[in-house]
Design an enzyme around this catalytic site. Structure first.
Site, mmCIF file in Angstrom:
data_model
loop_
_atom_site.group_PDB
_atom_site.id
_atom_site.type_symbol
_atom_site.label_atom_id
_atom_site.label_comp_id
_atom_site.label_asym_id
_atom_site.label_seq_id
_atom_site.Cartn_x
_atom_site.Cartn_y
_atom_site.Cartn_z
ATOM 1 N N LYS A 106 0.867 -1.189 0.000
ATOM 2 C CA LYS A 106 0.000 0.000 0.000
ATOM 3 C C LYS A 106 0.896 1.229 0.000
ATOM 4 C CE LYS A 106 -4.507 0.589 0.729
ATOM 5 N NZ LYS A 106 -5.451 -0.336 0.208
ATOM 6 N N GLY A 218 -23.838 5.332 3.114
ATOM 7 C CA GLY A 218 -22.808 5.790 2.190
ATOM 8 C C GLY A 218 -23.227 5.512 0.764
ATOM 9 N N TYR A 219 -23.038 6.503 -0.127
ATOM 10 C CA TYR A 219 -23.490 6.306 -1.506
ATOM 11 C C TYR A 219 -22.436 6.766 -2.506
ATOM 12 C CZ TYR A 219 -27.339 5.072 -4.624
ATOM 13 O OH TYR A 219 -28.137 4.432 -5.548
ATOM 14 N N GLY A 220 -21.191 6.360 -2.251
ATOM 15 C CA GLY A 220 -20.107 6.604 -3.207
ATOM 16 C C GLY A 220 -20.114 5.502 -4.252
ATOM 17 N N ASN A 221 -18.995 5.355 -4.947
ATOM 18 C CA ASN A 221 -18.915 4.379 -6.039
ATOM 19 C C ASN A 221 -19.262 2.950 -5.589
ATOM 20 O OD1 ASN A 221 -17.147 2.301 -7.620
ATOM 21 N ND2 ASN A 221 -17.422 4.015 -9.010
ATOM 22 N N GLY A 223 -20.753 1.862 -2.852
ATOM 23 C CA GLY A 223 -22.107 1.770 -2.309
ATOM 24 C C GLY A 223 -23.152 1.743 -3.408
ATOM 25 N N TYR A 224 -23.021 2.647 -4.345
ATOM 26 C CA TYR A 224 -24.000 2.726 -5.430
ATOM 27 C C TYR A 224 -24.050 1.421 -6.219
ATOM 28 C CZ TYR A 224 -25.334 3.442 -10.289
ATOM 29 O OH TYR A 224 -25.866 3.268 -11.538
HETATM 30 N N1 GLU Z 1 -7.341 0.024 -3.138
HETATM 31 C C1 GLU Z 1 -8.113 -1.138 -3.424
HETATM 32 C C2 GLU Z 1 -8.077 -2.094 -2.252
HETATM 33 O O1 GLU Z 1 -7.729 -1.694 -1.168
HETATM 34 C C3 GLU Z 1 -7.686 -1.798 -4.727
HETATM 35 C C4 GLU Z 1 -6.279 -2.289 -4.739
HETATM 36 C C5 GLU Z 1 -5.849 -2.831 -6.066
HETATM 37 O O2 GLU Z 1 -6.636 -2.851 -7.001
HETATM 38 O O3 GLU Z 1 -4.682 -3.239 -6.148
HETATM 39 O O4 GLU Z 1 -8.457 -3.227 -2.336
#
Ligand code: GLU
Length: 421
Positions: A106, A218-221, A223-224
Protein backbone atom coordinates in the site's frame (compact mmCIF):
# COMPACT_ATOMS: atom_id res chain seq x y z
CA UNK A 1 -10.54 5.94 14.40
CA UNK A 2 -8.56 6.65 17.52
CA UNK A 3 -6.96 3.20 17.51
CA UNK A 4 -3.64 3.05 15.67
CA UNK A 5 -4.56 0.93 12.62
CA UNK A 6 -1.20 -0.83 12.72
CA UNK A 7 -1.85 -1.92 16.33
CA UNK A 8 -5.28 -3.14 15.22
CA UNK A 9 -3.77 -5.18 12.38
CA UNK A 10 -1.29 -6.76 14.79
CA UNK A 11 -4.06 -7.65 17.25
CA UNK A 12 -6.00 -9.39 14.49
CA UNK A 13 -2.94 -11.37 13.40
CA UNK A 14 -2.24 -12.36 17.02
CA UNK A 15 -5.79 -13.65 17.49
CA UNK A 16 -5.83 -15.77 14.33
CA UNK A 17 -2.30 -17.12 14.87
CA UNK A 18 -3.22 -18.16 18.43
CA UNK A 19 -6.32 -19.99 17.21
CA UNK A 20 -4.37 -21.70 14.43
CA UNK A 21 -1.98 -22.67 17.21
CA UNK A 22 1.10 -23.38 15.10
CA UNK A 23 3.92 -24.98 17.08
CA UNK A 24 6.09 -22.05 15.98
CA UNK A 25 3.36 -19.45 16.42
CA UNK A 26 5.72 -16.84 17.92
CA UNK A 27 7.84 -17.03 14.76
CA UNK A 28 4.76 -16.74 12.58
CA UNK A 29 3.58 -13.71 14.53
CA UNK A 30 7.03 -12.11 14.43
CA UNK A 31 7.22 -12.63 10.67
CA UNK A 32 3.73 -11.30 9.86
CA UNK A 33 3.53 -8.38 12.27
CA UNK A 34 6.06 -6.25 10.37
CA UNK A 35 6.18 -5.33 6.69
CA UNK A 36 9.16 -6.42 4.60
CA UNK A 37 9.91 -2.82 3.70
CA UNK A 38 8.56 0.72 4.02
CA UNK A 39 9.99 3.33 1.70
CA UNK A 40 9.58 6.95 2.79
CA UNK A 41 10.02 9.57 0.09
CA UNK A 42 10.15 13.37 0.09
CA UNK A 43 8.72 15.00 -2.98
CA UNK A 44 9.61 18.64 -3.74
CA UNK A 45 6.91 19.98 -6.07
CA UNK A 46 6.96 23.29 -7.92
CA UNK A 47 3.54 24.77 -7.16
CA UNK A 48 1.68 26.95 -9.68
CA UNK A 49 2.74 30.09 -7.81
CA UNK A 50 6.43 29.22 -8.17
CA UNK A 51 7.04 28.09 -4.58
CA UNK A 52 8.41 24.65 -3.83
CA UNK A 53 6.44 22.50 -1.43
CA UNK A 54 7.76 19.21 -0.09
CA UNK A 55 5.28 16.34 0.32
CA UNK A 56 5.94 13.08 2.13
CA UNK A 57 4.93 9.75 0.62
CA UNK A 58 5.26 6.07 1.49
CA UNK A 59 5.15 2.65 -0.07
CA UNK A 60 4.83 -0.24 2.34
CA UNK A 61 5.46 -3.79 1.12
CA UNK A 62 4.15 -6.18 3.70
CA UNK A 63 4.64 -9.72 2.42
CA UNK A 64 5.25 -11.35 -0.98
CA UNK A 65 5.10 -15.05 -0.13
CA UNK A 66 2.17 -15.53 -2.52
CA UNK A 67 3.20 -13.12 -5.28
CA UNK A 68 4.21 -9.53 -6.02
CA UNK A 69 3.11 -6.87 -3.53
CA UNK A 70 -0.24 -5.39 -4.57
CA UNK A 71 -2.34 -2.51 -3.38
CA UNK A 72 -3.48 1.03 -3.91
CA UNK A 73 -2.02 4.46 -3.28
CA UNK A 74 -4.07 6.94 -1.26
CA UNK A 75 -3.84 10.71 -1.28
CA UNK A 76 -5.19 12.04 1.99
CA UNK A 77 -4.16 14.57 4.67
CA UNK A 78 -4.33 11.85 7.36
CA UNK A 79 -1.94 9.43 5.66
CA UNK A 80 0.76 8.28 8.09
CA UNK A 81 3.48 5.69 7.93
CA UNK A 82 1.59 3.46 10.39
CA UNK A 83 -1.63 3.70 8.42
CA UNK A 84 0.12 2.65 5.22
CA UNK A 85 1.84 -0.21 7.06
CA UNK A 86 -1.51 -1.45 8.40
CA UNK A 87 -3.20 -1.14 5.03
CA UNK A 88 -0.41 -3.10 3.33
CA UNK A 89 -0.84 -5.85 5.94
CA UNK A 90 -4.57 -6.03 5.21
CA UNK A 91 -3.80 -6.28 1.49
CA UNK A 92 -1.69 -9.41 2.10
CA UNK A 93 -4.72 -11.05 3.69
CA UNK A 94 -7.24 -9.63 1.22
CA UNK A 95 -5.32 -11.07 -1.73
CA UNK A 96 -4.70 -14.36 0.04
CA UNK A 97 -8.37 -14.84 0.94
CA UNK A 98 -9.44 -13.84 -2.59
CA UNK A 99 -7.19 -16.55 -4.00
CA UNK A 100 -5.13 -14.28 -6.25
CA UNK A 101 -1.35 -14.67 -6.60
CA UNK A 102 -0.31 -11.49 -4.84
CA UNK A 103 1.18 -10.28 -1.62
CA UNK A 104 0.24 -7.04 0.11
CA UNK A 105 1.38 -3.49 -0.46
CA UNK A 106 0.00 0.00 0.00
CA UNK A 107 1.18 3.52 -0.66
CA UNK A 108 0.16 6.99 0.24
CA UNK A 109 0.97 10.67 0.12
CA UNK A 110 0.07 13.00 2.98
CA UNK A 111 -1.80 15.61 0.97
CA UNK A 112 -5.22 17.10 0.42
CA UNK A 113 -5.53 16.49 -3.32
CA UNK A 114 -8.61 18.72 -3.56
CA UNK A 115 -6.39 21.72 -2.76
CA UNK A 116 -4.10 21.05 -5.78
CA UNK A 117 -4.50 22.20 -9.36
CA UNK A 118 -4.52 19.49 -12.03
CA UNK A 119 -0.95 20.41 -12.99
CA UNK A 120 0.24 20.19 -9.38
CA UNK A 121 -1.51 16.84 -8.98
CA UNK A 122 0.18 15.51 -12.10
CA UNK A 123 3.64 16.71 -11.01
CA UNK A 124 3.13 15.20 -7.56
CA UNK A 125 1.91 11.88 -8.97
CA UNK A 126 4.82 11.60 -11.40
CA UNK A 127 7.34 12.56 -8.69
CA UNK A 128 5.90 9.92 -6.35
CA UNK A 129 6.12 7.17 -8.93
CA UNK A 130 9.67 8.19 -9.92
CA UNK A 131 10.62 7.99 -6.27
CA UNK A 132 9.17 4.52 -5.74
CA UNK A 133 10.20 3.21 -9.19
CA UNK A 134 13.23 1.29 -7.84
CA UNK A 135 10.97 -0.98 -5.78
CA UNK A 136 8.01 -1.48 -8.17
CA UNK A 137 7.64 -3.44 -11.41
CA UNK A 138 5.01 -5.75 -12.93
CA UNK A 139 6.70 -8.61 -11.08
CA UNK A 140 7.66 -6.82 -7.85
CA UNK A 141 4.91 -4.46 -6.76
CA UNK A 142 1.81 -3.29 -8.63
CA UNK A 143 0.13 -0.08 -7.40
CA UNK A 144 -3.51 0.85 -8.05
CA UNK A 145 -6.01 3.50 -6.85
CA UNK A 146 -7.23 3.93 -3.30
CA UNK A 147 -8.83 6.87 -1.47
CA UNK A 148 -8.81 10.00 -3.73
CA UNK A 149 -6.76 8.49 -6.54
CA UNK A 150 -8.28 7.55 -9.89
CA UNK A 151 -7.61 6.15 -13.39
CA UNK A 152 -6.09 9.45 -14.59
CA UNK A 153 -3.50 9.27 -11.80
CA UNK A 154 -2.85 5.62 -12.75
CA UNK A 155 -2.22 6.80 -16.34
CA UNK A 156 0.41 9.25 -15.07
CA UNK A 157 2.00 6.54 -12.89
CA UNK A 158 2.10 4.13 -15.83
CA UNK A 159 3.53 6.75 -18.18
CA UNK A 160 6.24 7.86 -15.76
CA UNK A 161 7.35 4.29 -15.13
CA UNK A 162 7.28 3.44 -18.85
CA UNK A 163 9.58 6.40 -19.58
CA UNK A 164 12.05 5.17 -16.98
CA UNK A 165 12.19 1.59 -18.28
CA UNK A 166 11.91 2.58 -21.95
CA UNK A 167 8.87 0.51 -22.94
CA UNK A 168 5.14 0.38 -22.18
CA UNK A 169 5.05 -1.50 -18.88
CA UNK A 170 1.28 -2.08 -18.90
CA UNK A 171 1.36 -4.47 -15.97
CA UNK A 172 2.99 -2.08 -13.47
CA UNK A 173 -0.25 -0.32 -12.51
CA UNK A 174 -3.88 -1.46 -12.52
CA UNK A 175 -7.25 0.28 -12.76
CA UNK A 176 -5.88 2.27 -15.67
CA UNK A 177 -8.33 4.00 -18.02
CA UNK A 178 -9.85 1.65 -20.63
CA UNK A 179 -7.93 3.49 -23.39
CA UNK A 180 -4.70 2.40 -21.69
CA UNK A 181 -5.79 -1.23 -21.38
CA UNK A 182 -7.64 -1.02 -18.12
CA UNK A 183 -10.13 -3.84 -17.65
CA UNK A 184 -13.83 -3.78 -18.41
CA UNK A 185 -15.76 -4.08 -15.16
CA UNK A 186 -13.08 -2.50 -12.94
CA UNK A 187 -15.32 0.52 -12.30
CA UNK A 188 -18.07 -1.48 -10.59
CA UNK A 189 -15.97 -4.42 -9.40
CA UNK A 190 -15.96 -3.55 -5.70
CA UNK A 191 -19.74 -3.06 -5.56
CA UNK A 192 -20.39 -6.19 -7.60
CA UNK A 193 -18.26 -8.21 -5.19
CA UNK A 194 -20.02 -6.77 -2.12
CA UNK A 195 -23.38 -7.66 -3.69
CA UNK A 196 -22.29 -11.23 -4.52
CA UNK A 197 -21.01 -11.67 -0.95
CA UNK A 198 -24.37 -10.44 0.40
CA UNK A 199 -26.19 -12.87 -1.88
CA UNK A 200 -24.14 -15.84 -0.59
CA UNK A 201 -24.66 -14.69 2.99
CA UNK A 202 -28.43 -14.47 2.39
CA UNK A 203 -28.42 -18.15 1.36
CA UNK A 204 -26.76 -19.04 4.68
CA UNK A 205 -29.16 -16.81 6.60
CA UNK A 206 -32.02 -18.58 4.81
CA UNK A 207 -33.75 -15.90 2.77
CA UNK A 208 -34.20 -15.07 -0.88
CA UNK A 209 -32.90 -11.87 -2.45
CA UNK A 210 -36.20 -11.40 -4.28
CA UNK A 211 -38.13 -8.98 -2.11
CA UNK A 212 -35.34 -8.79 0.52
CA UNK A 213 -34.92 -5.33 2.05
CA UNK A 214 -31.64 -3.41 2.05
CA UNK A 215 -30.28 -0.36 3.86
CA UNK A 216 -27.00 1.28 2.92
CA UNK A 217 -24.84 3.80 4.73
CA UNK A 218 -22.81 5.79 2.19
CA UNK A 219 -23.49 6.31 -1.51
CA UNK A 220 -20.11 6.60 -3.21
CA UNK A 221 -18.92 4.38 -6.04
CA UNK A 222 -18.81 1.09 -4.09
CA UNK A 223 -22.11 1.77 -2.31
CA UNK A 224 -24.00 2.73 -5.43
CA UNK A 225 -22.90 -0.31 -7.44
CA UNK A 226 -23.60 -2.66 -4.54
CA UNK A 227 -27.24 -1.65 -4.31
CA UNK A 228 -27.57 -1.37 -8.08
CA UNK A 229 -26.76 -5.09 -8.39
CA UNK A 230 -28.86 -6.11 -5.38
CA UNK A 231 -31.76 -4.16 -6.88
CA UNK A 232 -31.25 -5.93 -10.23
CA UNK A 233 -31.50 -9.24 -8.40
CA UNK A 234 -34.84 -8.32 -6.89
CA UNK A 235 -33.98 -6.69 -3.55
CA UNK A 236 -35.71 -3.54 -2.34
CA UNK A 237 -33.51 -0.59 -1.30
CA UNK A 238 -35.34 1.17 1.50
CA UNK A 239 -32.76 3.46 3.16
CA UNK A 240 -29.74 5.29 1.74
CA UNK A 241 -27.53 7.82 3.48
CA UNK A 242 -24.70 10.12 2.48
CA UNK A 243 -22.70 12.63 4.53
CA UNK A 244 -25.74 14.98 4.77
CA UNK A 245 -28.43 12.58 5.95
CA UNK A 246 -30.72 9.69 5.04
CA UNK A 247 -33.50 9.08 2.52
CA UNK A 248 -36.07 6.39 3.30
CA UNK A 249 -38.81 4.78 1.26
CA UNK A 250 -40.33 1.49 2.49
CA UNK A 251 -41.67 0.86 -1.03
CA UNK A 252 -38.16 0.95 -2.45
CA UNK A 253 -35.78 3.53 -3.89
CA UNK A 254 -34.45 3.32 -7.44
CA UNK A 255 -30.61 3.24 -7.22
CA UNK A 256 -30.00 4.76 -10.67
CA UNK A 257 -32.57 7.48 -10.36
CA UNK A 258 -31.16 8.39 -6.94
CA UNK A 259 -27.60 8.45 -8.25
CA UNK A 260 -28.52 10.53 -11.34
CA UNK A 261 -30.35 12.95 -9.15
CA UNK A 262 -27.48 13.23 -6.65
CA UNK A 263 -24.90 13.72 -9.41
CA UNK A 264 -26.95 16.23 -11.33
CA UNK A 265 -24.73 18.02 -13.85
CA UNK A 266 -25.17 21.52 -12.46
CA UNK A 267 -24.58 20.68 -8.79
CA UNK A 268 -23.81 17.81 -6.46
CA UNK A 269 -26.84 17.16 -4.25
CA UNK A 270 -27.51 15.02 -1.20
CA UNK A 271 -29.81 12.01 -0.96
CA UNK A 272 -31.75 13.81 1.82
CA UNK A 273 -33.32 16.11 -0.75
CA UNK A 274 -34.28 13.28 -3.12
CA UNK A 275 -37.86 13.79 -4.26
CA UNK A 276 -38.51 10.01 -4.37
CA UNK A 277 -38.03 9.65 -0.59
CA UNK A 278 -40.98 9.15 1.77
CA UNK A 279 -39.02 10.27 4.77
CA UNK A 280 -35.93 12.50 4.94
CA UNK A 281 -33.65 12.63 7.95
CA UNK A 282 -31.42 15.64 7.62
CA UNK A 283 -28.07 15.32 9.40
CA UNK A 284 -28.76 11.70 10.39
CA UNK A 285 -26.16 9.46 8.76
CA UNK A 286 -26.70 6.52 11.14
CA UNK A 287 -30.38 5.79 10.38
CA UNK A 288 -29.70 3.08 7.74
CA UNK A 289 -27.97 0.98 10.41
CA UNK A 290 -31.09 0.76 12.56
CA UNK A 291 -33.72 -0.07 9.93
CA UNK A 292 -35.76 -3.27 10.01
CA UNK A 293 -34.06 -4.78 6.96
CA UNK A 294 -32.65 -8.09 5.78
CA UNK A 295 -29.34 -6.73 4.49
CA UNK A 296 -27.19 -3.89 5.76
CA UNK A 297 -24.35 -2.46 3.67
CA UNK A 298 -21.95 -0.19 5.57
CA UNK A 299 -20.31 1.73 2.72
CA UNK A 300 -19.10 4.88 4.46
CA UNK A 301 -16.40 5.26 7.10
CA UNK A 302 -14.65 3.08 9.63
CA UNK A 303 -15.85 2.62 13.22
CA UNK A 304 -19.61 3.05 12.56
CA UNK A 305 -20.89 -0.11 14.27
CA UNK A 306 -19.67 -0.13 17.87
CA UNK A 307 -20.54 -1.82 21.16
CA UNK A 308 -22.87 1.13 21.86
CA UNK A 309 -25.11 0.66 18.84
CA UNK A 310 -24.64 -2.98 17.75
CA UNK A 311 -27.75 -4.15 19.58
CA UNK A 312 -29.86 -1.67 17.59
CA UNK A 313 -29.04 -3.49 14.37
CA UNK A 314 -31.79 -5.76 13.03
CA UNK A 315 -30.23 -6.94 9.76
CA UNK A 316 -29.70 -10.65 9.16
CA UNK A 317 -26.79 -10.05 6.80
CA UNK A 318 -24.07 -7.40 6.82
CA UNK A 319 -21.77 -7.11 3.79
CA UNK A 320 -19.04 -4.54 4.38
CA UNK A 321 -18.16 -2.29 1.45
CA UNK A 322 -16.31 0.15 3.73
CA UNK A 323 -13.02 -0.68 5.38
CA UNK A 324 -13.23 -1.29 9.13
CA UNK A 325 -16.88 -0.23 9.73
CA UNK A 326 -17.28 -2.64 12.67
CA UNK A 327 -15.27 -2.53 15.90
CA UNK A 328 -14.11 -5.84 17.46
CA UNK A 329 -16.59 -5.53 20.40
CA UNK A 330 -19.46 -4.89 18.01
CA UNK A 331 -18.40 -7.93 16.02
CA UNK A 332 -18.90 -10.12 19.06
CA UNK A 333 -22.36 -8.72 19.75
CA UNK A 334 -23.46 -9.22 16.14
CA UNK A 335 -22.11 -12.75 16.09
CA UNK A 336 -24.06 -13.62 19.21
CA UNK A 337 -27.17 -12.32 17.50
CA UNK A 338 -26.46 -14.71 14.61
CA UNK A 339 -25.89 -12.04 11.97
CA UNK A 340 -24.09 -13.40 8.89
CA UNK A 341 -21.18 -11.02 8.28
CA UNK A 342 -19.06 -10.63 5.17
CA UNK A 343 -16.10 -8.72 6.60
CA UNK A 344 -14.52 -5.88 4.62
CA UNK A 345 -11.50 -7.70 3.26
CA UNK A 346 -13.68 -10.59 2.05
CA UNK A 347 -16.59 -8.54 0.70
CA UNK A 348 -14.74 -5.60 -0.85
CA UNK A 349 -11.97 -7.56 -2.58
CA UNK A 350 -13.66 -7.12 -5.99
CA UNK A 351 -11.45 -4.13 -6.80
CA UNK A 352 -8.17 -5.93 -6.35
CA UNK A 353 -9.56 -9.11 -7.97
CA UNK A 354 -10.35 -7.22 -11.18
CA UNK A 355 -6.97 -5.47 -10.85
CA UNK A 356 -5.49 -8.94 -11.01
CA UNK A 357 -7.59 -9.73 -14.10
CA UNK A 358 -6.35 -6.50 -15.71
CA UNK A 359 -2.74 -7.50 -15.01
CA UNK A 360 -3.34 -10.97 -16.47
CA UNK A 361 -4.93 -9.46 -19.62
CA UNK A 362 -2.11 -6.91 -20.00
CA UNK A 363 0.57 -9.54 -19.70
CA UNK A 364 -1.12 -11.69 -22.32
CA UNK A 365 -1.94 -8.76 -24.58
CA UNK A 366 -5.62 -9.66 -24.71
CA UNK A 367 -8.88 -8.15 -23.46
CA UNK A 368 -11.62 -10.23 -21.89
CA UNK A 369 -15.29 -9.51 -22.42
CA UNK A 370 -17.21 -7.86 -19.62
CA UNK A 371 -19.16 -11.10 -19.04
CA UNK A 372 -15.92 -13.02 -18.63
CA UNK A 373 -14.65 -10.52 -16.04
CA UNK A 374 -17.93 -10.64 -14.11
CA UNK A 375 -18.14 -14.40 -14.17
CA UNK A 376 -14.59 -14.85 -12.89
CA UNK A 377 -15.05 -12.17 -10.24
CA UNK A 378 -18.21 -13.81 -8.99
CA UNK A 379 -16.43 -17.16 -8.79
CA UNK A 380 -13.66 -15.70 -6.61
CA UNK A 381 -16.02 -13.96 -4.18
CA UNK A 382 -18.23 -17.04 -3.86
CA UNK A 383 -15.27 -19.27 -3.15
CA UNK A 384 -13.70 -16.93 -0.56
CA UNK A 385 -17.07 -16.68 1.18
CA UNK A 386 -17.39 -20.45 1.43
CA UNK A 387 -13.76 -20.94 2.53
CA UNK A 388 -14.52 -18.46 5.34
CA UNK A 389 -17.77 -20.26 6.21
CA UNK A 390 -16.01 -23.62 6.44
CA UNK A 391 -13.31 -22.15 8.73
CA UNK A 392 -16.03 -20.62 10.89
CA UNK A 393 -17.59 -24.04 11.39
CA UNK A 394 -14.28 -25.79 11.94
CA UNK A 395 -12.82 -23.33 14.46
CA UNK A 396 -16.10 -22.08 16.00
CA UNK A 397 -15.16 -18.44 15.62
CA UNK A 398 -16.79 -15.25 14.38
CA UNK A 399 -16.90 -14.49 10.64
CA UNK A 400 -14.03 -12.00 10.63
CA UNK A 401 -11.70 -14.25 12.57
CA UNK A 402 -12.62 -17.12 10.24
CA UNK A 403 -11.63 -14.96 7.26
CA UNK A 404 -8.30 -14.13 8.91
CA UNK A 405 -7.66 -17.78 9.66
CA UNK A 406 -8.06 -18.79 5.99
CA UNK A 407 -6.00 -15.85 4.75
CA UNK A 408 -3.17 -16.19 7.25
CA UNK A 409 -2.91 -19.96 6.92
CA UNK A 410 -2.43 -19.72 3.14
CA UNK A 411 0.39 -17.20 3.62
CA UNK A 412 1.97 -19.30 6.37
CA UNK A 413 1.91 -22.45 4.22
CA UNK A 414 3.61 -20.59 1.37
CA UNK A 415 6.22 -19.15 3.75
CA UNK A 416 6.91 -22.60 5.17
CA UNK A 417 7.38 -24.16 1.74
CA UNK A 418 9.73 -21.34 0.80
CA UNK A 419 11.77 -21.87 3.98
CA UNK A 420 10.90 -18.52 5.55
CA UNK A 421 9.78 -20.02 8.85
N1 GLU B 1 -7.34 0.02 -3.14
C1 GLU B 1 -8.11 -1.14 -3.42
C2 GLU B 1 -8.08 -2.09 -2.25
O1 GLU B 1 -7.73 -1.69 -1.17
C3 GLU B 1 -7.69 -1.80 -4.73
C4 GLU B 1 -6.28 -2.29 -4.74
C5 GLU B 1 -5.85 -2.83 -6.07
O2 GLU B 1 -6.64 -2.85 -7.00
O3 GLU B 1 -4.68 -3.24 -6.15
O4 GLU B 1 -8.46 -3.23 -2.34
Amino acid sequence: MSLDPYEMAKTQIRKAVDILNYPDKENVYARLSVPDRVLEVYLPIKMDDGTIKVFVGYRSQHNNALGPYKGGVRYHPNVTKHEVMALSTWMTFKCSLAGIPYGGGKGGITVNPKALSKGELERLSRAYFRAIAPIVSPDKDIPAPDVYTDPQIMAWFFDEYSKIVGYNAWGVVTAKPLELFGSLGRIYSTGYGVAVAAREAAKVAGFDLKGATVAIQGYGNAGYYTVKFLHEWGAKIIAVSDSKGTAINRNGLDPDDLRNWKHNKSKLRSVVDYPGAEERLEGDTMAPLYQEVDILIPAALEGQITKDNADKIHAKVISEAANGPTTPEADEILNEKGVVICPDFQANAGGVIVSYFEWVQNRQGIAWTEDEVKRRLEEKIVSSFHAMREAKEKYKVDWRTAAYIVAIDRVVRAMRLRGWL
